[in-house]
Design a protein around this motif. Structure first.
Motif, mmCIF file in Angstrom:
data_model
loop_
_atom_site.group_PDB
_atom_site.id
_atom_site.type_symbol
_atom_site.label_atom_id
_atom_site.label_comp_id
_atom_site.label_asym_id
_atom_site.label_seq_id
_atom_site.Cartn_x
_atom_site.Cartn_y
_atom_site.Cartn_z
ATOM 1 N N ARG A 60 -12.513 -19.732 58.458
ATOM 2 C CA ARG A 60 -12.444 -20.939 59.279
ATOM 3 C C ARG A 60 -11.190 -20.947 60.143
ATOM 4 N NH1 ARG A 60 -14.572 -25.259 54.687
ATOM 5 N NH2 ARG A 60 -16.800 -24.937 55.082
ATOM 6 N N THR A 61 -10.084 -20.480 59.558
ATOM 7 C CA THR A 61 -8.831 -20.424 60.311
ATOM 8 C C THR A 61 -8.978 -19.526 61.534
ATOM 9 O OG1 THR A 61 -7.508 -20.770 58.317
ATOM 10 C CG2 THR A 61 -6.391 -19.754 60.195
ATOM 11 N N THR B 255 -21.028 -18.961 54.962
ATOM 12 C CA THR B 255 -20.307 -19.171 56.226
ATOM 13 C C THR B 255 -21.076 -18.727 57.464
ATOM 14 O OG1 THR B 255 -19.235 -16.990 56.146
ATOM 15 C CG2 THR B 255 -18.104 -18.835 55.054
ATOM 16 N N ILE C 58 -13.224 -18.379 52.559
ATOM 17 C CA ILE C 58 -13.881 -19.330 53.467
ATOM 18 C C ILE C 58 -12.841 -19.976 54.376
ATOM 19 C CG2 ILE C 58 -15.099 -21.547 53.589
ATOM 20 C CD1 ILE C 58 -16.574 -20.718 51.019
ATOM 21 N N ASP C 59 -11.712 -20.375 53.780
ATOM 22 C CA ASP C 59 -10.630 -20.968 54.578
ATOM 23 C C ASP C 59 -10.094 -19.965 55.600
ATOM 24 O OD1 ASP C 59 -10.844 -23.313 53.177
ATOM 25 O OD2 ASP C 59 -9.199 -22.863 51.790
ATOM 26 N N GLU C 60 -10.009 -18.714 55.181
ATOM 27 C CA GLU C 60 -9.510 -17.659 56.073
ATOM 28 C C GLU C 60 -10.439 -17.495 57.272
ATOM 29 O OE1 GLU C 60 -7.002 -14.370 57.199
ATOM 30 O OE2 GLU C 60 -6.726 -16.016 55.772
ATOM 31 N N THR D 165 -7.826 -12.007 50.562
ATOM 32 C CA THR D 165 -7.591 -13.131 49.635
ATOM 33 C C THR D 165 -7.803 -12.731 48.188
ATOM 34 O OG1 THR D 165 -9.888 -13.877 49.940
ATOM 35 C CG2 THR D 165 -8.215 -14.848 51.377
ATOM 36 N N GLU E 160 -13.269 -19.075 47.877
ATOM 37 C CA GLU E 160 -12.883 -20.326 48.541
ATOM 38 C C GLU E 160 -11.768 -20.079 49.558
ATOM 39 O OE1 GLU E 160 -14.618 -22.989 48.307
ATOM 40 O OE2 GLU E 160 -15.897 -22.161 46.726
ATOM 41 N N LYS E 161 -10.812 -19.260 49.160
ATOM 42 C CA LYS E 161 -9.727 -18.911 50.088
ATOM 43 C C LYS E 161 -10.265 -18.086 51.257
ATOM 44 C CE LYS E 161 -5.870 -19.030 46.810
ATOM 45 N NZ LYS E 161 -4.807 -18.225 46.138
#
Length: 214
Positions: A40-41, A14, A36-38, A28, A33-34
């Motif tokens: 990005r959010t 990231t 990474i989403d966190e 997480t 993967e979660k």
């Protein structure tokens, strides 16, 4: 417990800061993967991608605390003069100056701390751990853990933000990068406090002590 290897992997994927990655993984449950989403959010991954861009514009702001006992100058950089003139950027710079006044950091980031200072600090922390009777096999982990506390206390970017201690100054900057759309960096600061570094007159000091004892 989140392993250093997992933090490293998330950081490589990231480009987000080490502490941001560690926090995302903790939130997480170690699911990368979660995490990474966190990131990005929160816009942190996006902010990290802009970190390599040149930030040569910006402003120098001043902040005087209270009746003039503490004064701060901070240089905060961005990519364009247009952004430097926006209210959002000026507010960020003002908040950073307030942070320096309140928390009195010594460095902008951990990268500024000289290796000899870190080695000296490690020696002291190691001696403390051994003095506490800790077994040799856990001393090194203790030293590194306490060194992280050293960074958090003395490095501006790692300090808890005074207006929202749940986030670091680094996270504050990243959020503004994501919102404003330009790379932002805190280049340098200077903090002045009345009487700092001056030995008090012996008579004045004695009078001050006596006044406190009454």
């Amino acid at each position: 417990m989140i392993s250093a290897q997992l933090v490293k992997e998330l950081r490589e994927r990231t480009g987000a800061g080490m502490m941001d990655c560690k926090r995302a993984l903790q939130e997480t449950g170690g699911d990368i993967e979660k995490a990474i989403d966190e990131l990005r959010t929160k816009g942190l991954a996006k902010a990290a991608k802009k970190a390599g861009r040149v930030a040569s514009e910006g402003i120098v702001v001043s902040y005087i605390h209270g009746p003039g006992r503490i004064g701060v100058l901070v240089e905060v950089n961005c990519e364009t003069d247009f952004v430097a003139k926006t209210d959002d950027f000026k507010q960020l710079a003002h908040d950073i100056a307030m942070q320096v006044a309140a928390s009195n950091p010594e460095y902008v980031s951990r990268e500024e701390v000289a290796e000899e200072i870190l080695n000296h600090e490690r020696e002291i922390l190691r001696a403390q751990a051994l003095e506490e009777g800790k077994p040799e096999k856990v001393v090194e982990k203790m030293v590194e853990g306490r060194l992280e506390k050293f960074f958090k206390e003395r490095c501006l970017m790692e300090q808890p933000f005074i207006k929202d201690p749940d986030k670091s100054v680094q996270e504050l900057v990243h959020e503004n990068v994501a919102r404003i759309g330009e790379n932002i960096s805190i280049r340098r600061f200077a903090r002045f406090e009345v009487g700092e570094g001056i030995e008090k007159d012996t008579e004045d000091f004695a009078a001050e002590v006596m006044a406190q004892l009454k």
